[in-house]
Write a protein that holds these residues in place. Sequence first.
Motif, PDB file in Angstrom:
ATOM      1  N   MET A   1      31.771  41.667  45.010  1.00  0.00           N
ATOM      2  CA  MET A   1      31.590  40.827  43.821  1.00  0.00           C
ATOM      3  C   MET A   1      32.706  39.799  43.656  1.00  0.00           C
ATOM      4  O   MET A   1      32.555  38.805  42.966  1.00  0.00           O
ATOM      5  N   GLY A   2      33.863  40.077  44.250  1.00  0.00           N
ATOM      6  CA  GLY A   2      34.987  39.156  44.116  1.00  0.00           C
ATOM      7  C   GLY A   2      35.929  39.585  43.022  1.00  0.00           C
ATOM      8  O   GLY A   2      35.503  40.052  41.968  1.00  0.00           O
ATOM      9  N   ASN A   3      37.198  39.410  43.291  1.00  0.00           N
ATOM     10  CA  ASN A   3      38.210  39.830  42.328  1.00  0.00           C
ATOM     11  C   ASN A   3      38.346  38.827  41.188  1.00  0.00           C
ATOM     12  O   ASN A   3      38.520  37.635  41.419  1.00  0.00           O
ATOM     13  N   MET A   4      38.280  39.320  39.959  1.00  0.00           N
ATOM     14  CA  MET A   4      38.520  38.486  38.785  1.00  0.00           C
ATOM     15  C   MET A   4      39.986  38.553  38.368  1.00  0.00           C
ATOM     16  O   MET A   4      40.503  37.619  37.753  1.00  0.00           O
TER      17      MET A   4
ATOM     18  N   LYS B   1      56.845  46.610  40.834  1.00  0.00           N
ATOM     19  CA  LYS B   1      56.100  46.258  42.058  1.00  0.00           C
ATOM     20  C   LYS B   1      54.712  46.891  42.098  1.00  0.00           C
ATOM     21  O   LYS B   1      54.331  47.524  43.087  1.00  0.00           O
ATOM     22  N   ILE B   2      53.947  46.717  41.054  1.00  0.00           N
ATOM     23  CA  ILE B   2      52.598  47.283  41.040  1.00  0.00           C
ATOM     24  C   ILE B   2      51.589  46.276  41.589  1.00  0.00           C
ATOM     25  O   ILE B   2      51.766  45.060  41.459  1.00  0.00           O
ATOM     26  N   SER B   3      50.544  46.793  42.213  1.00  0.00           N
ATOM     27  CA  SER B   3      49.497  45.952  42.785  1.00  0.00           C
ATOM     28  C   SER B   3      48.129  46.597  42.544  1.00  0.00           C
ATOM     29  O   SER B   3      47.958  47.788  42.792  1.00  0.00           O
ATOM     30  N   PHE B   4      47.193  45.830  42.053  1.00  0.00           N
ATOM     31  CA  PHE B   4      45.796  46.258  41.973  1.00  0.00           C
ATOM     32  C   PHE B   4      44.936  45.037  41.662  1.00  0.00           C
ATOM     33  O   PHE B   4      45.443  43.970  41.289  1.00  0.00           O
ATOM     34  N   SER B   5      43.639  45.179  41.842  1.00  0.00           N
ATOM     35  CA  SER B   5      42.709  44.104  41.529  1.00  0.00           C
ATOM     36  C   SER B   5      41.538  44.673  40.744  1.00  0.00           C
ATOM     37  O   SER B   5      41.281  45.874  40.774  1.00  0.00           O
ATOM     38  N   VAL B   6      40.843  43.790  40.025  1.00  0.00           N
ATOM     39  CA  VAL B   6      39.686  44.201  39.225  1.00  0.00           C
ATOM     40  C   VAL B   6      38.546  43.243  39.523  1.00  0.00           C
ATOM     41  O   VAL B   6      38.708  42.024  39.445  1.00  0.00           O
ATOM     42  N   GLU B   7      37.392  43.812  39.877  1.00  0.00           N
ATOM     43  CA  GLU B   7      36.232  43.009  40.206  1.00  0.00           C
ATOM     44  C   GLU B   7      35.336  42.786  38.986  1.00  0.00           C
ATOM     45  O   GLU B   7      35.419  43.516  37.994  1.00  0.00           O
ATOM     46  N   LYS B   8      34.484  41.807  39.100  1.00  0.00           N
ATOM     47  CA  LYS B   8      33.455  41.573  38.086  1.00  0.00           C
ATOM     48  C   LYS B   8      32.587  42.820  37.972  1.00  0.00           C
ATOM     49  O   LYS B   8      32.179  43.413  38.974  1.00  0.00           O
ATOM     50  N   GLY B   9      32.314  43.250  36.751  1.00  0.00           N
ATOM     51  CA  GLY B   9      31.506  44.433  36.524  1.00  0.00           C
ATOM     52  C   GLY B   9      32.305  45.707  36.353  1.00  0.00           C
ATOM     53  O   GLY B   9      31.746  46.734  35.970  1.00  0.00           O
ATOM     54  N   GLU B  10      33.610  45.654  36.615  1.00  0.00           N
ATOM     55  CA  GLU B  10      34.454  46.841  36.464  1.00  0.00           C
ATOM     56  C   GLU B  10      35.034  46.938  35.060  1.00  0.00           C
ATOM     57  O   GLU B  10      35.391  45.926  34.451  1.00  0.00           O
ATOM     58  N   VAL B  11      35.133  48.174  34.567  1.00  0.00           N
ATOM     59  CA  VAL B  11      35.899  48.465  33.356  1.00  0.00           C
ATOM     60  C   VAL B  11      37.045  49.366  33.798  1.00  0.00           C
ATOM     61  O   VAL B  11      36.840  50.534  34.113  1.00  0.00           O
ATOM     62  N   LEU B  12      38.226  48.812  33.847  1.00  0.00           N
ATOM     63  CA  LEU B  12      39.400  49.522  34.339  1.00  0.00           C
ATOM     64  C   LEU B  12      40.180  50.124  33.184  1.00  0.00           C
ATOM     65  O   LEU B  12      40.614  49.415  32.277  1.00  0.00           O
ATOM     66  N   GLY B  13      40.325  51.445  33.211  1.00  0.00           N
ATOM     67  CA  GLY B  13      41.189  52.106  32.246  1.00  0.00           C
ATOM     68  C   GLY B  13      42.610  52.120  32.770  1.00  0.00           C
ATOM     69  O   GLY B  13      42.879  52.718  33.819  1.00  0.00           O
ATOM     70  N   PHE B  14      43.513  51.447  32.078  1.00  0.00           N
ATOM     71  CA  PHE B  14      44.910  51.353  32.490  1.00  0.00           C
ATOM     72  C   PHE B  14      45.686  52.346  31.636  1.00  0.00           C
ATOM     73  O   PHE B  14      45.952  52.099  30.462  1.00  0.00           O
ATOM     74  N   LEU B  15      46.012  53.494  32.223  1.00  0.00           N
ATOM     75  CA  LEU B  15      46.511  54.635  31.473  1.00  0.00           C
ATOM     76  C   LEU B  15      47.974  54.898  31.747  1.00  0.00           C
ATOM     77  O   LEU B  15      48.492  54.566  32.810  1.00  0.00           O
TER      78      LEU B  15
ATOM     79  N   MET C   1      29.059  44.219  27.730  1.00  0.00           N
ATOM     80  CA  MET C   1      29.723  43.001  28.204  1.00  0.00           C
ATOM     81  C   MET C   1      30.207  43.125  29.637  1.00  0.00           C
ATOM     82  O   MET C   1      30.440  42.119  30.314  1.00  0.00           O
ATOM     83  N   ALA C   2      30.376  44.342  30.116  1.00  0.00           N
ATOM     84  CA  ALA C   2      30.981  44.562  31.430  1.00  0.00           C
ATOM     85  C   ALA C   2      30.132  44.048  32.582  1.00  0.00           C
ATOM     86  O   ALA C   2      30.648  43.838  33.689  1.00  0.00           O
ATOM     87  N   GLN C   3      28.858  43.829  32.357  1.00  0.00           N
ATOM     88  CA  GLN C   3      27.976  43.422  33.447  1.00  0.00           C
ATOM     89  C   GLN C   3      28.423  42.125  34.111  1.00  0.00           C
ATOM     90  O   GLN C   3      28.278  41.962  35.320  1.00  0.00           O
ATOM     91  N   ASP C   4      28.947  41.203  33.316  1.00  0.00           N
ATOM     92  CA  ASP C   4      29.336  39.913  33.903  1.00  0.00           C
ATOM     93  C   ASP C   4      30.798  39.565  33.641  1.00  0.00           C
ATOM     94  O   ASP C   4      31.190  38.407  33.677  1.00  0.00           O
ATOM     95  N   LYS C   5      31.616  40.592  33.379  1.00  0.00           N
ATOM     96  CA  LYS C   5      33.035  40.374  33.132  1.00  0.00           C
ATOM     97  C   LYS C   5      33.867  41.400  33.883  1.00  0.00           C
ATOM     98  O   LYS C   5      33.343  42.408  34.384  1.00  0.00           O
ATOM     99  N   ALA C   6      35.156  41.155  33.958  1.00  0.00           N
ATOM    100  CA  ALA C   6      36.118  42.179  34.363  1.00  0.00           C
ATOM    101  C   ALA C   6      36.872  42.579  33.104  1.00  0.00           C
ATOM    102  O   ALA C   6      37.389  41.713  32.384  1.00  0.00           O
ATOM    103  N   ILE C   7      36.941  43.883  32.836  1.00  0.00           N
ATOM    104  CA  ILE C   7      37.544  44.359  31.592  1.00  0.00           C
ATOM    105  C   ILE C   7      38.646  45.353  31.916  1.00  0.00           C
ATOM    106  O   ILE C   7      38.444  46.282  32.701  1.00  0.00           O
ATOM    107  N   VAL C   8      39.811  45.146  31.305  1.00  0.00           N
ATOM    108  CA  VAL C   8      40.926  46.078  31.436  1.00  0.00           C
ATOM    109  C   VAL C   8      41.219  46.647  30.059  1.00  0.00           C
ATOM    110  O   VAL C   8      41.447  45.903  29.099  1.00  0.00           O
ATOM    111  N   ILE C   9      41.192  47.971  29.958  1.00  0.00           N
ATOM    112  CA  ILE C   9      41.497  48.655  28.706  1.00  0.00           C
ATOM    113  C   ILE C   9      42.796  49.418  28.897  1.00  0.00           C
ATOM    114  O   ILE C   9      42.850  50.382  29.658  1.00  0.00           O
ATOM    115  N   SER C  10      43.837  48.980  28.223  1.00  0.00           N
ATOM    116  CA  SER C  10      45.100  49.700  28.257  1.00  0.00           C
ATOM    117  C   SER C  10      45.076  50.750  27.149  1.00  0.00           C
ATOM    118  O   SER C  10      44.828  50.430  25.989  1.00  0.00           O
ATOM    119  N   THR C  11      45.297  52.011  27.519  1.00  0.00           N
ATOM    120  CA  THR C  11      45.163  53.079  26.535  1.00  0.00           C
ATOM    121  C   THR C  11      45.933  54.312  26.957  1.00  0.00           C
ATOM    122  O   THR C  11      46.283  54.470  28.122  1.00  0.00           O
TER     123      THR C  11
END
Length: 311
Positions: free
Chosen positions: A1-4, A22-36, A181-191
């Motif tokens: 899907m490609g990284n957003m 020195k953290i590294s990660f990517s989030v694609e379209k359609g993903e809901v990433l829980g950042f814990l 909304m996640a279908q066409d977005k990349a979402i990061v939830i910090s929690t």
Amino acid sequence: MGNMITITGLTKRFGSFAAVDKISFSVEKGEVLGFLGPNGAGKSTTMKMLTGYLPITDGRAAVCGFDVVGESLEARRRIGYLPEGAPLYGDMSGLAFLNFVAEIRGFRGSEIKQRVDYAVDRLELQSVINKPIETLSKGFKRRVGLAQAILHDPDVLILDEPTDGLDPNQKHQVRTLIKDMAQDKAIVISTHLLEEVSAVCTRAVVIAQGKIVFDGSPVEFAAKSSTHNAVIVKISGTVDGGLRTGLGSIQGVDRVETVGSEGALMLVPASGGSIIEDVSLFVRDKNIEVDELYVERGHLDQVFRELTNAQ
């Protein structure tokens, strides 16, 4: 899907202290990433660097291909951001605040009303929209903050504790909105709320003392629990030594533990394997009467403590 969202070697130091290391990660379209992570782990600091609120010490972050430092305005145009605490203008009404946000987002004329109406409807703010923000409950303030984040229909949503202060019904509403909304977005939830992982996230990243200690799916996260795939059996009547020994002899069972005040038994599998079929067959063949029999998917709080306390 490609990284957003692309984060590479991202670092933030305050003097000699590395809040993010020195953290590294990517989030694609359609993903809901829980950042814990626990309090002070570096979650909010990471979000602030990604959204341009804090300068980056080292490394790189990009949103929709735009570098957050070199192409800051283009990156921020594509972000909807709900910061921790959601700083709002308390003396403004919710409507005045959202009109203001729409205007500074570049909307004009009828577009302003269209975008504000969209946000108000999605967050069901009609009953409080004309009241001063400072008079609203914590939950409604949070929803006004989320409304301004989605108002311009951004490609990327960065949400810092989006359900903080919400009652169970409001949490359900916001989580449903996020999934829609996640279908066409990349979402990061910090929690720091582990319930968000199973409720809404498709992926989890855990950070502790500025470093990533886990990156995987919610299922993979739960599977790290020592009780993952354990079978809970509540026997009708007395559990004698012979029955306990018999349950422990089932193929794949590592040990049998007593759990709860009512003496239910937990059959813990070796290496997290699935034992439910063998346990069910044993219970049926031996004509054992049971009140309950179910699979324990794993204790997320146990996994979280083990991951974050190891640092």
